[in-house]
Design an enzyme around this catalytic site. Structure first.
Site, PDB file in Angstrom:
ATOM      1  N   HIS A   1       0.656  -1.231  -0.067  1.00  0.00           N
ATOM      2  CA  HIS A   1       0.272  -0.007  -0.027  1.00  0.00           C
ATOM      3  C   HIS A   1       0.758   1.529   0.338  1.00  0.00           C
ATOM      4  CE1 HIS A   1      -4.063   1.915   0.716  1.00  0.00           C
ATOM      5  NE2 HIS A   1      -3.109   2.678   1.808  1.00  0.00           N
ATOM      6  N   GLU A   2       1.905   1.774   0.634  1.00  0.00           N
ATOM      7  CA  GLU A   2       2.725   2.502   1.056  1.00  0.00           C
ATOM      8  C   GLU A   2       3.873   2.711   0.039  1.00  0.00           C
ATOM      9  OE1 GLU A   2       1.487   5.030   2.745  1.00  0.00           O
ATOM     10  OE2 GLU A   2       0.714   3.399   4.027  1.00  0.00           O
TER      11      GLU A   2
END
Length: 212
Positions: free
Chosen positions: A26-27
């Site tokens: 995600h990041e």
């Protein structure tokens, strides 16, 4: 009681890969898309990496274990470095949830292929793959909620007219309290997550069925 505790520990161990993968992809996706669009802030901050230590927030990790939702360290960006700040902020915001959904789909694909070719799978391995899917789907759903500072709020703010966006930004001071209410009041999370989980998994299964 001991059986319940044993099940909890087993679930934590089996879920750890899924939790870490969900946070990291995600990041990293946020950072990768931001850099690709001209903002090198994530690279300078050391976030353009798949190293989990760069992305994991200890409290967010604990919350994922305890209540099945959580967060990672947010990737800081500077929208003034984008050629089209409104469009590019939306793309960066979509990148994280999008990467989680792709990861969940790939986990399903791998599991189906292993079963299709009669690869010996223990119940533990099956649980790990299932939790990779669930945690990534949940991470995508949670981050798309329109509550500041989640990704969904960035997207909504960019789509709103200026005055409405400015008023909407005020919601950020209350967002943590709203999240606490959502988590603590029975049934709210289930009402949000379960139908969306089923919808996403249904779509994934249909696609896998067409491919395989």
């Amino acid at each position: 009681m001991f059986d319940d505790f044993g099940s909890f520990i087993t679930g934590m161990i089996a879920g750890l890969p899924g939790i870490i993968i969900a946070m990291v992809v995600h990041e990293y996706a946020h950072a990768r898309v931001a850099v690709a669009l001209g903002d090198f802030t994530p690279r300078l901050a050391g976030r353009l990496t798949l190293n989990p230590m760069a992305h994991i927030d200890p409290l967010g990790l604990l919350m994922l274990f305890l209540v099945r939702f959580g967060w990672a360290k947010p990737v800081q960006i500077n929208p003034y470095n984008f050629s089209n700040p409104k469009r590019d902020d939306i793309l960066v915001s979509l990148a994280g949830p999008g990467a989680n959904l792709i990861t969940a789909f790939l986990a399903l694909m791998v599991m189906v292929l292993l079963l299709k070719f009669d690869f010996p799978m223990t119940e533990g391995v099956r649980m790990v793959f299932s939790l990779i899917m669930i945690y990534n789907i949940n991470f995508a759903i949670f981050n798309m909620l329109p509550l500041p500072p989640l990704d969904g709020s960035h997207i909504l703010k960019q789509l709103l007219p200026y005055e409405l966006a400015r008023q909407y930004a005020v919601l950020e001071r209350y967002s943590f309290l709203i999240l606490i209410v959502i988590v603590m009041v029975p049934g709210i999370l289930s009402a949000i997550f379960i139908p969306l989980q089923r919808l996403i998994l249904g779509i994934f299964q249909m696609i896998v069925g067409l491919i395989l």
